[in-house]
Design a protein around this motif. Structure first.
Motif, mmCIF file in Angstrom:
data_model
loop_
_atom_site.group_PDB
_atom_site.id
_atom_site.type_symbol
_atom_site.label_atom_id
_atom_site.label_comp_id
_atom_site.label_asym_id
_atom_site.label_seq_id
_atom_site.Cartn_x
_atom_site.Cartn_y
_atom_site.Cartn_z
ATOM 1 N N LEU A 12 -5.719 -0.058 -0.266
ATOM 2 C CA LEU A 12 -4.429 0.821 -0.026
ATOM 3 C C LEU A 12 -4.474 2.217 -0.402
ATOM 4 N N ILE A 13 -5.514 2.500 -1.289
ATOM 5 C CA ILE A 13 -5.543 3.927 -1.950
ATOM 6 C C ILE A 13 -6.516 4.672 -0.981
ATOM 7 N N GLU A 14 -5.690 5.720 -0.631
ATOM 8 C CA GLU A 14 -6.604 6.698 0.078
ATOM 9 C C GLU A 14 -7.457 7.758 -1.089
ATOM 10 N N HIS A 15 -6.536 8.152 -2.105
ATOM 11 C CA HIS A 15 -7.098 9.037 -3.090
ATOM 12 C C HIS A 15 -6.103 8.740 -4.197
ATOM 13 N N LEU A 16 -6.768 8.564 -5.479
ATOM 14 C CA LEU A 16 -5.910 8.390 -6.538
ATOM 15 C C LEU A 16 -6.778 8.905 -7.925
ATOM 16 N N GLU A 17 -5.847 9.692 -8.637
ATOM 17 C CA GLU A 17 -6.371 9.992 -9.860
ATOM 18 C C GLU A 17 -5.663 9.811 -11.114
ATOM 19 N N PHE A 18 -6.432 9.040 -12.018
ATOM 20 C CA PHE A 18 -5.491 8.535 -13.183
ATOM 21 C C PHE A 18 -6.132 9.054 -14.568
ATOM 22 N N LYS A 35 -0.641 -2.011 -8.538
ATOM 23 C CA LYS A 35 -1.179 -2.127 -9.846
ATOM 24 C C LYS A 35 -2.519 -2.829 -9.891
ATOM 25 N N SER A 36 -2.298 -4.170 -9.191
ATOM 26 C CA SER A 36 -3.768 -4.947 -9.252
ATOM 27 C C SER A 36 -4.639 -4.387 -8.394
ATOM 28 N N ILE A 37 -4.346 -3.416 -7.462
ATOM 29 C CA ILE A 37 -5.425 -2.816 -6.697
ATOM 30 C C ILE A 37 -6.254 -1.907 -7.818
ATOM 31 N N MET A 38 -5.397 -1.097 -8.583
ATOM 32 C CA MET A 38 -6.051 -0.279 -9.623
ATOM 33 C C MET A 38 -6.834 -1.102 -10.339
ATOM 34 N N MET A 39 -6.544 -2.377 -10.899
ATOM 35 C CA MET A 39 -7.346 -3.096 -11.787
ATOM 36 C C MET A 39 -8.784 -3.688 -11.011
ATOM 37 N N GLY A 40 -8.558 -3.971 -9.845
ATOM 38 C CA GLY A 40 -9.536 -4.476 -9.062
ATOM 39 C C GLY A 40 -10.578 -3.294 -8.982
ATOM 40 N N ALA A 41 -10.129 -1.996 -8.695
ATOM 41 C CA ALA A 41 -10.925 -0.750 -8.788
ATOM 42 C C ALA A 41 -11.578 -0.776 -9.974
ATOM 43 N N LEU A 42 -10.990 -0.760 -11.145
ATOM 44 C CA LEU A 42 -11.680 -0.479 -12.429
ATOM 45 C C LEU A 42 -12.645 -1.520 -12.640
ATOM 46 N N HIS A 501 3.458 7.765 -19.412
ATOM 47 C CA HIS A 501 4.088 6.524 -18.473
ATOM 48 C C HIS A 501 3.428 6.976 -16.958
ATOM 49 N N PHE A 502 3.023 6.230 -16.299
ATOM 50 C CA PHE A 502 2.437 6.535 -15.151
ATOM 51 C C PHE A 502 3.312 5.380 -13.911
ATOM 52 N N LEU A 503 3.527 5.684 -12.812
ATOM 53 C CA LEU A 503 4.240 5.215 -11.980
ATOM 54 C C LEU A 503 3.269 4.858 -10.732
ATOM 55 N N VAL A 504 3.280 3.430 -10.323
ATOM 56 C CA VAL A 504 2.556 3.190 -9.303
ATOM 57 C C VAL A 504 3.479 2.769 -8.165
ATOM 58 N N TYR A 505 3.139 3.298 -6.953
ATOM 59 C CA TYR A 505 4.252 3.100 -5.911
ATOM 60 C C TYR A 505 3.465 3.203 -4.478
ATOM 61 N N LYS A 506 4.048 2.227 -3.442
ATOM 62 C CA LYS A 506 3.694 2.520 -1.955
ATOM 63 C C LYS A 506 4.340 3.327 -1.202
ATOM 64 N N GLN A 507 3.971 3.996 -0.223
ATOM 65 C CA GLN A 507 4.416 5.086 0.652
ATOM 66 C C GLN A 507 4.070 4.774 2.140
ATOM 67 N N ASP A 508 4.854 4.641 3.018
ATOM 68 C CA ASP A 508 4.543 4.534 4.337
ATOM 69 C C ASP A 508 4.641 5.717 4.964
ATOM 70 N N ASN A 509 3.549 5.908 6.075
ATOM 71 C CA ASN A 509 3.500 7.124 7.012
ATOM 72 C C ASN A 509 3.323 6.386 8.346
ATOM 73 N N GLU A 510 3.199 7.181 9.310
ATOM 74 C CA GLU A 510 3.361 6.750 10.636
ATOM 75 C C GLU A 510 2.513 5.699 11.026
ATOM 76 N N THR A 515 -1.129 3.637 -1.376
ATOM 77 C CA THR A 515 -0.685 3.378 -2.888
ATOM 78 C C THR A 515 -0.914 4.776 -3.725
ATOM 79 N N HIS A 516 0.084 4.951 -4.423
ATOM 80 C CA HIS A 516 -0.067 6.459 -5.054
ATOM 81 C C HIS A 516 0.279 6.051 -6.649
ATOM 82 N N ILE A 517 -0.207 7.020 -7.418
ATOM 83 C CA ILE A 517 0.222 6.942 -8.806
ATOM 84 C C ILE A 517 0.567 8.476 -9.272
ATOM 85 N N SER A 518 1.604 8.473 -10.204
ATOM 86 C CA SER A 518 2.171 9.722 -10.619
ATOM 87 C C SER A 518 2.488 9.705 -11.927
#
Length: 553
Positions: A12-18, A35-42, A501-510, A515-518
């Motif tokens: 679900l990640i198009e682009h993410l920087e951590f 969050k588990s998606i991030m761990m899978g990528a790592l 502290h980082f927050l992982v969240y989902k965002q819907d578009n059209e 999934t994003h992180i900030s």
């Protein structure tokens, strides 16, 4: 330590920087946020197998890239052995997974195999996920923990080398005994075959020579007659080739005085006459040599019959192959005849190696027992701090009947959380919350010894709350004072301890969900901890409690 993690087109990640901090980094977010998606990528960066299904829809490939500072972790030799560029300040690991299923991995832009990536990953990051709590009941994990505390790496490596040699000697001895037993059954037949081949006095190329001689003897009369006819034509009593050539030679000599230009031709005729005379002599000699010898003819045919029979019997095509078979049988018989001496020699070597590894195993066991005593005391203190004041813990080290790949010990963690409760294997009796606290305490104790740049706790605090959660956060904070700690948590008490502290969240578009992180700072972070305390509706009391957890009051 992990400097940065970049993820593109993964799930679900198009682009993410951590970019985690050097101390304690906390990651929070709603369940299912990614969050588990991030761990899978790592995990892919650390050498886990790729799945083309992980590539984001409508993307041709996903790219995960991580930068590490590996200064001071003794990885120079690894990079040299694998012919990789060594950059202590910024080592870049990149993984590319294509929608077609193809996968590529790079270390500092050099392509590497997955095994190399996995070996490097194990030296860079220790990821503790929820399922790893099951390791508490795993004997290999328990042994690894004690060896880490014992700092017995050199001794363990020496033991493994000796164990490998011990197994080699055992296999060689068994193979030799099996061969001797089987050889005894086949020895008479092999010896009979070898004797027949030895008696044949084989010589490579002999069949071709005998077949040529057989052909000559079979047609001896025809050959002798033909040679005699040739001799008569060359230098017979009548008008022969040599007689005519002699006349031509003499005529050319006589004309030379009148016609000097003929001198060269006269010399050539003289030369031709000499050559042809030699040929005539050779033909005459060979005609005398060719005779039909019945005894020789009979010998040749018998010899060829023997060689043909041997070729057929042993399914060979050439005498060279028969000679190779003879040599092979000879070697087998030599081994068979010498097998008793070879077995005796191997038994001596095996006895010596067994004594050698027994001494190393004893030293290894002694180091483990000393480490176990220190570990028991330290672990009880840490676990008691985490809300189990009556905990009892014991490392049981029992001798094995035989040597194993990592020693001659069976290591078992015994655990009891309550008074008057007997000690039992930790993996069988500890509850979820107890296992979480045990594993956190174990990780805290071995973190220094393993000298890992980064440790990641993926919801290790599951099953605890309140004051115990706060203390678990304190333990993670203590660990982060000497190595980088990243923790994924649902507990506000843990989140409040973070240096970042980082927050992982989902965002819907059209068209899709992403999934994003900030990074959260200031009021944003306070509100996130407050949300974790009170839920969707953030109250003033939750805000106050959040500030208290974060020591902001």
């Amino acid at each position: 330590m992990l400097i940065s993690l970049s993820i593109e087109n993964y799930a679900l990640i198009e682009h993410l920087e951590f970019k985690p901090t050097q101390g304690l980094t906390v990651i929070t977010g709603e369940t299912g946020a990614g969050k588990s998606i991030m761990m899978g990528a790592l995990g892919l960066i650390l050498g886990q197998r790729a799945d083309a299904k992980s590539v984001r829809s409508n993307a041709t490939k996903c790219v995960i890239e991580a930068a590490f500072n590996i200064e001071g972790y003794g990885l120079n030799a690894f990079f040299e052995e694998n012919d990789l560029e060594y950059d202590a300040q910024s080592t870049i690991i990149r993984r590319e997974i294509y929608a077609s299923g193809k996968s590529r991995a790079f270390v500092n832009d050099t392509p590497v195999q997955l095994l190399c990536l996995k070996q490097l990953g194990e030296a860079l990051i220790d990821i503790h996920s929820q399922h790893q709590n099951l390791l508490l009941g795993n004997n290999s994990f328990q042994e690894e923990v004690i060896d880490t505390i014992a700092q017995d790496k050199d001794l363990l490596n020496r033991y493994k080398t000796e164990y490998k040699e011990l197994n080699r000697l055992r296999r060689s001895l068994q193979n030799l005994k099996d061969a001797a037993s089987k050889g005894a059954e086949e020895a008479d037949y092999m010896r009979y075959q070898l004797n027949k081949l030895d008696e044949a006095q084989l010589r490579d190329g002999e069949i071709e020579e005998l077949e040529e001689e057989q052909e000559m003897l079979s047609h001896a009369e025809d050959i002798k007659s033909g040679l005699a006819e040739m001799g008569e034509m060359l230098d017979g009593d009548g008008e022969s080739v040599l007689q005519l050539l002699k006349q031509l030679r003499d005529r050319s000599r006589n004309l030379t005085s009148l016609y000097p230009r003929l001198a060269e031709i006269a010399e050539r005729m003289e030369s031709d006459y000499i050559d042809l005379k030699d040929i005539a002599d050779d033909v005459s000699n060979q005609a005398e040599e060719v005779n039909f010898d019945p005894e020789r003819f009979s010998f040749v045919e018998e010899r060829l019959g023997l060689l043909y029979a041997l070729l057929k019997k042993h399914s060979k095509n050439t005498i060279g192959e028969l000679i190779a078979l003879r040599d092979e049988l000879s070697e087998k018989m030599l081994h068979f005849d010498n097998s008793d001496a070879e077995i005796e020699e191997l038994e001596k070597q095996l006895k010596s190696q067994t004594e050698k590894i027994r001494q190393t195993a004893a030293k290894l066991s002694s180091a483990r027992k000393k480490a176990a005593q220190l570990f028991e005391k330290a672990l009880v203190e840490k676990v008691a701090y985490l809300g189990m004041p009556n905990v009892r813990f014991e490392v049981q080290i029992s001798p094995l009947k035989d040597f194993a790949p990592t020693g001659a010990d069976e290591i078992l963690f015994l655990f009891s959380a309550n008074k008057n409760q007997p000690l039992k294997p930790a993996g069988e009796v500890a509850s979820g919350g107890e296992i979480s606290r045990l594993m956190l305490s174990i990780k805290a104790l071995i973190a220094d010894a393993k000298t890992l740049p980064t440790i990641i706790f993926d919801e290790i605090d599951t099953g605890v709350s309140g004051e115990i959660a706060d203390r678990m956060g304190e333990v993670m904070k203590q660990i982060s004072s000497h190595l980088q700690v990243i923790t994924i948590t649902h507990l506000p008490q843990v989140a409040g301890k973070g240096d970042a502290h980082f927050l992982v969240y989902k965002q819907d578009n059209e068209s899709e969900t992403q999934t994003h992180i900030s990074v959260l700072e200031g009021d944003e972070r306070i509100r996130e901890v407050a949300r974790m305390l009170s839920g969707a509706k953030i109250t003033d009391q939750a805000i106050a409690n959040a500030k208290s957890l974060m020591n902001l009051n």
